[in-house]
Every structure is written in structure tokens, then in C-alpha cells.
Design a protein around this motif. Structure first.
Motif, PDB file in Angstrom:
ATOM      1  N   GLY A 320      -8.297  20.713  61.880  1.00 30.42           N
ATOM      2  CA  GLY A 320      -6.975  20.185  62.194  1.00 30.42           C
ATOM      3  C   GLY A 320      -6.369  20.854  63.410  1.00 30.42           C
ATOM      4  O   GLY A 320      -5.709  20.201  64.235  1.00 30.42           O
ATOM      5  N   SER A 335      -9.792  13.331  67.376  1.00 34.95           N
ATOM      6  CA  SER A 335      -9.964  12.605  66.111  1.00 34.95           C
ATOM      7  C   SER A 335     -11.273  13.048  65.472  1.00 34.95           C
ATOM      8  O   SER A 335     -12.174  13.550  66.144  1.00 34.95           O
ATOM      9  CB  SER A 335      -9.993  11.088  66.350  1.00 34.95           C
ATOM     10  OG  SER A 335      -8.814  10.640  66.978  1.00 34.95           O
ATOM     11  N   LYS A 381      -7.168  17.403  52.929  1.00 37.87           N
ATOM     12  CA  LYS A 381      -5.905  16.919  53.474  1.00 37.87           C
ATOM     13  C   LYS A 381      -4.822  17.988  53.382  1.00 37.87           C
ATOM     14  O   LYS A 381      -4.055  18.211  54.326  1.00 37.87           O
ATOM     15  CB  LYS A 381      -5.447  15.666  52.719  1.00 37.87           C
ATOM     16  CG  LYS A 381      -6.313  14.438  52.920  1.00 37.87           C
ATOM     17  CD  LYS A 381      -5.757  13.277  52.096  1.00 37.87           C
ATOM     18  CE  LYS A 381      -6.610  12.044  52.203  1.00 37.87           C
ATOM     19  NZ  LYS A 381      -6.075  10.920  51.397  1.00 37.87           N
ATOM     20  N   SER A 384      -4.825  20.715  56.099  1.00 32.08           N
ATOM     21  CA  SER A 384      -4.428  20.406  57.477  1.00 32.08           C
ATOM     22  C   SER A 384      -3.274  19.412  57.551  1.00 32.08           C
ATOM     23  O   SER A 384      -3.116  18.717  58.554  1.00 32.08           O
ATOM     24  CB  SER A 384      -5.643  19.851  58.242  1.00 32.08           C
ATOM     25  OG  SER A 384      -6.219  18.759  57.541  1.00 32.08           O
ATOM     26  N   ALA A 388      -2.685  17.289  61.153  1.00 29.34           N
ATOM     27  CA  ALA A 388      -3.396  16.023  61.355  1.00 29.34           C
ATOM     28  C   ALA A 388      -2.856  14.935  60.449  1.00 29.34           C
ATOM     29  O   ALA A 388      -2.322  15.200  59.371  1.00 29.34           O
ATOM     30  CB  ALA A 388      -4.892  16.212  61.104  1.00 29.34           C
ATOM     31  N   HIS A 390      -4.094  11.905  58.172  1.00 27.57           N
ATOM     32  CA  HIS A 390      -5.331  11.587  57.484  1.00 27.57           C
ATOM     33  C   HIS A 390      -5.386  10.107  57.134  1.00 27.57           C
ATOM     34  O   HIS A 390      -4.369   9.500  56.792  1.00 27.57           O
ATOM     35  CB  HIS A 390      -5.467  12.443  56.229  1.00 27.57           C
ATOM     36  CG  HIS A 390      -5.455  13.908  56.511  1.00 27.57           C
ATOM     37  ND1 HIS A 390      -4.285  14.640  56.540  1.00 27.57           N
ATOM     38  CD2 HIS A 390      -6.455  14.775  56.814  1.00 27.57           C
ATOM     39  CE1 HIS A 390      -4.566  15.898  56.835  1.00 27.57           C
ATOM     40  NE2 HIS A 390      -5.865  16.004  57.002  1.00 27.57           N
ATOM     41  N   MET A 447      -9.430  11.598  60.588  1.00 28.74           N
ATOM     42  CA  MET A 447      -8.377  12.544  60.932  1.00 28.74           C
ATOM     43  C   MET A 447      -7.991  12.325  62.390  1.00 28.74           C
ATOM     44  O   MET A 447      -8.860  12.191  63.249  1.00 28.74           O
ATOM     45  CB  MET A 447      -8.845  13.992  60.755  1.00 28.74           C
ATOM     46  CG  MET A 447      -9.130  14.412  59.331  1.00 28.74           C
ATOM     47  SD  MET A 447      -9.793  16.119  59.225  1.00 28.74           S
ATOM     48  CE  MET A 447      -8.399  17.082  59.872  1.00 28.74           C
TER      49      MET A 447
END
Length: 483
Positions: A320, A335, A381, A384, A388, A390, A447
């Protein structure tokens, strides 16, 4: 929205002819002995039980000297011991028909191509003309990255923007295979190859747009097995088989691990393992910390077991950080796609091993079997969440269908020289999206570096909710392949 309605992506593909990339011969279907598949590709028969392996001896000596070990220590030693670890040895290939498992990139080139198309579309939407650096965690034999690079090489803008390829790999054997696979293509286009022992060695660089892949990477990371008791979270440990002359003082844990999904693989005889599970006498600082690392765990009932990987949390966090542009919150720094076993939940009994394309007991022949555990995507998830955005996870079948699997297959079959080749192309694709196998057991999560802007449907594609068609809900990923 169907794939054909994602007009920017469709026009990109048509303009540069990605739908007509040549058939890649090295990605042909593996031998018929490996069909049918479930998680990976299994064969029949259970290996015999011989004397202890080199890793097994080391583990038993460690337990004798210092006491029970964690599942994380066991997994780390089995897979990554410098000389005897599963991925470190050169005597026998681990991937492919001659190894212990087969992955999606080895089955069909279409898998890597469609992942490459998604990465390419992310650069088009959010790259802002920046140079590209590609990153893969655990690249195996380099097949997936090779297929992605072939896609990028078809686009003049992306081909010239790509500057660096970073591979996170600890195995010298695997590094040699990756170099052999990728060096010609990299040299042809002037792309620099870099290898790293860990993701922490890859430096953040907001001037470049990072496109990352992690395929069957997180499932091989060490984990801790915890059990919730009236005293808190206690760790389930591994010790040697009971010696009547030296009874253990630890409480015995539950029975041997089982799969979280159905399997027809027969269990090994009970007396073939030299290890057993025990429960730590009391909660430890580390087990308590891991048990509190997600609010989801606190809601579980007494007796629940969870497989928690702090290594996965740390790496997801670092990933992330690489995707987040801390200097300019208006744009993303990259990404990523994560493809693996698992789901959006924690697991407690998914630890398993693969030997000769068959699921076997995880304590069977330590150091000679591939070990894997389901991935808790929700945990990734959480690691980060502030860095980021998700997307998903989606099943592999839905992801591939939405990214244009059928049009790509139609192009390959149209270019095929004979009916046998067309049949092979179809068989390989059907394995990737098989609803009883790879199609549902593998999950795909996207991400993107967190920004202030709201992403459009095109930017989030294919990670959107089920579409509406003539007033009825229809998931475009559920369409059967046409012949």
C-alpha cells in the motif's frame, strides 16, 4: 456494464491489436494425467513414509532443545530453509507437470495477458504519462511476468514508458529460472531487471507508476494458529509425537488440521506424522497482540481457531505504501492485483500441503511438499486501508470473463492451425474458470493508491457490482464459454 461497454478499454485493445497477440507455445495445456483439477492439479497415490527428511530432523532437534514451535516457524523452515527448504532446492522442479503443483499462468497464456490488460488500463487511467515500473512478488518461473510483458510490448506508449521490472524472490533456483525466461524480452526492449529478497528493499518512487502482481504469494507466507479460550487468545503450537517416557505438560489441541473446502484426498495414516499439535498453557504477548489485530477476531466465540499471518499484514502494508503518493494526494502512485486462495474472511483449518499434484497432510515429508494456507483478504485490506482503495475480491472466473476472456479465446482459435490446437485452447481456458475448481477457489483483489477523487466505473472495472440487464440482475462473469 459488460466488457464491451467499457469503451475506453475496448478501444485500447482494438487499436493496438492485443486481441490478436500470437499464441504462446510455452503455455500449452499440461498432460492429461493432471486432469481433473481442484485447487491445483492432482495426481493419484499417496507417497510412502520413509525416514525423516533433513528439515524434519532440524525441526525435531529444535523442539527437543527449546520446546514446541509455532506454525509460522514450521512453515518458514519447510519452505525457505537455506539449503533444505522446498523452494531452495535444485534437484526437482516444484512447478509444472514434473513438480507438485501447476498454477494458472502455466495452464494458459490468456491468464497473464488479461492481468496485463488490467494493469495497462490502470496506467492509462491514472499513470498520467509517468514511467512504468513492474513489480511481482514470488514470480515462480517467470511465466506470468513474461505474458504481461508481451502485452505491454504490443503498445508503443507502454513499451517505451516501461523502464524497470522488479522481482521479489528469495530462491536462487527460482531467480535463475526467471532470468532465463525474461532476459531476452527485457534486453530486446531495454527494460532493466532487478531482484530483491523482500518487498522492503523496493523503494517508493512517486515519479514512476508502480504496477504490482502477487499471484499465489500470500498463501505461502508463514502464519500463526490461535485458539480463543476463556483466558484469551492462546497459540496452537507444534511439538514432536508423544514420548511415553516424557509426557507433555501442555494441553493437547484439537485434531489434525482439515481443509476449509471439500476434498476427496484420503488422509495419511495416523502414525506417519512425527508431529502433533498442543495448546500453549496461557496467552502470550504475541498471541494476544495477533488476536487483537482485527476487530473481526474479537467477535468470534470461545473455541474458535484462526490462521493469522503477520507477515502478510506487513507486506500488504508495504505494498500500500508503494501505491500511495504521499506528496500528491490527487494522484495514485500505482495499482496492484492479488490472486490467491481464500476469501474475505478469516480461516481456521485451511493449512495443507501438495505433493505430486495431490493434497497431503501438512506434516508429511517436511521440506519436500508445497505448503499453503487460505488468504484472509479482509486482513490485507485492513493492513493498507489508509493507503489504498481495494476492489473485490472477485472470483477468478468472474474477473477473467469480465476482462474479455471470450474475445481473446476467439482470436486465438481463429489463428490456430488445426482443430487439435483449438481444442487445447478451449480446455485450458475452461480449467481457469471451472466453477468447481480454479474459477471459484482463486480470488482476485485489486488495489489502487488512495486519492481524493472518486473512481469511475471504467476505472474500477471489472470490480463492480452485478449489472442490470432488462430489469434483471445478471453477473457477466457467469456466462459459459462458447465453442
Amino acid at each position: 456494464m459488460t466488457w464491451s461497454r467499457n469503451r475506453p478499454l475496448m478501444n485500447m485493445l482494438r487499436s493496438y491489436g492485443v486481441a490478436y497477440l500470437p499464441y504462446h507455445r510455452s503455455a500449452r495445456v499440461v498432460s492429461a494425467q493432471c486432469i481433473p483439477i481442484h485447487q491445483r492439479c492432482y495426481a493419484t497415490g499417496v507417497p510412502g513414509h520413509d525416514g525423516p527428511t533433513e528439515v524434519e530432523k532440524i525441526l525435531l532437534d529444535t523442539i527437543k532443545a527449546t520446546g514446541p514451535i509455532s506454525f509460522a516457524t514450521y512453515m518458514q523452515m519447510c519452505l525457505s530453509h537455506p539449503t533444505a527448504g522446498y523452494y531452495m532446492k535444485t534437484a526437482k522442479p516444484v512447478i509444472g507437470s514434473e513438480g507438485d503443483f501447476i498454477t494458472s499462468p502455466e495452464i494458459s497464456q490468456v491468464f497473464g495477458e488479461l492481468l496485463g490488460v488490467w494493469l495497462l488500463s490502470q496506467w492509462m487511467y491514472a499513470g498520467s504519462g509517468r514511467e512504468i515500473r513492474l513489480l511481482e512478488l514470488g514470480p515462480g518461473r517467470g511465466t506470468l511476468m513474461h505474458d504481461v510483458l508481451r502485452v505491454f510490448s504490443q503498445f508503443p506508449a507502454a513499451r517505451s514508458a516501461t523502464k524497470e521490472i522488479h522481482l521479489v524472490e528469495t530462491s536462487p533456483t527460482m531467480r535463475a529460472a526467471q532470468e532465463a525466461k525474461l532476459s531476452f524480452l527485457a534486453q530486446t526492449h531495454g527494460w532493466a531487471l532487478h531482484w530483491h529478497d523482500g518487498l522492503d528493499q523496493v523503494q517508493h518512487d512517486g515519479s514512476k507508476f508502480t504496477l504490482a502482481l502477487a499471484h499465489e504469494f500470500f498463501d505461502a507466507l508463514p502464519f500463526h494458529l490461535l485458539q480463543k479460550t476463556h483466558h484469551g487468545w492462546q497459540e496452537v503450537l507444534i511439538t514432536s509425537e508423544r514420548d511415553p517416557a516424557s509426557p507433555t505438560v501442555l494441553k493437547p489441541g484439537a485434531s489434525s488440521p482439515s481443509l476449509d473446502f471439500p476434498s476427496t484426498a484420503p488422509p495419511l495414516p495416523a502414525n506417519t506424522s512425527r508431529f502433533r499439535q498442543v495448546l500453549s498453557p496461557t496467552p502470550t504477548p504475541s498471541s494476544t497482540l495477533l488476536g487483537l489485530s482485527s476487530t473481526r477476531f474479537q467477535k468470534l466465540s470461545i473455541g474458535s481457531r484462526i490462521e493469522v499471518s503477520p507477515a502478510s499484514f506487513k507486506i500488504a502494508r508495504r505494498l500500500g505504501e508503494l501505491l500511495y503518493d504521499e506528496e500528491d494526494g490527487s494522484q495514485s502512485a500505482g495499482s496492484a492485483l492479488i490472486v490467491d486462495y481464500g476469501g474475505n474472511k478469516v480461516y481456521g483449518n485451511s493449512f495443507r500441503a501438495f505433493k505430486d499434484h495431490k493434497i497431503v497432510d501438512p506434516f508429511h515429508r517436511p521440506g519436500q511438499c508445497d505448503l499453503t494456507v487460505n488468504v484472509d483478504f479482509a486482513y490485507l485490506k485492513e493492513a493498507s486501508a489508509d493507503l489504498a482503495t481495494h476492489h473485490g475480491p472477485l472470483s477468478q472466473a468472474i474477473f477473467l470473463h469480465r476482462m474479455g476472456l471470450q474475445p481473446r479465446l476467439d482470436a486465438l482459435k481463429a489463428a490456430a492451425k488445426d482443430d487439435e490446437r483449438r481444442k487445447q485452447i478451449d480446455q485450458a481456458a475452461k480449467r481457469l474458470v471451472d466453477p468447481t475448481g480454479m474459477g471459484t477457489q482463486y480470488q482476485v483483489m485489486g488495489m489502487t493508491g488512495k486519492t481524493k477523487k472518486i473512481l469511475t466505473d471504467e476505472e474500477r472495472w471489472p470490480f463492480i457490482e452485478a449489472v442490470q440487464h432488462h430489469g434483471e440482475s445478471m453477473d457477466v462473469g457467469q456466462r459459459p464459454l462458447t465453442n
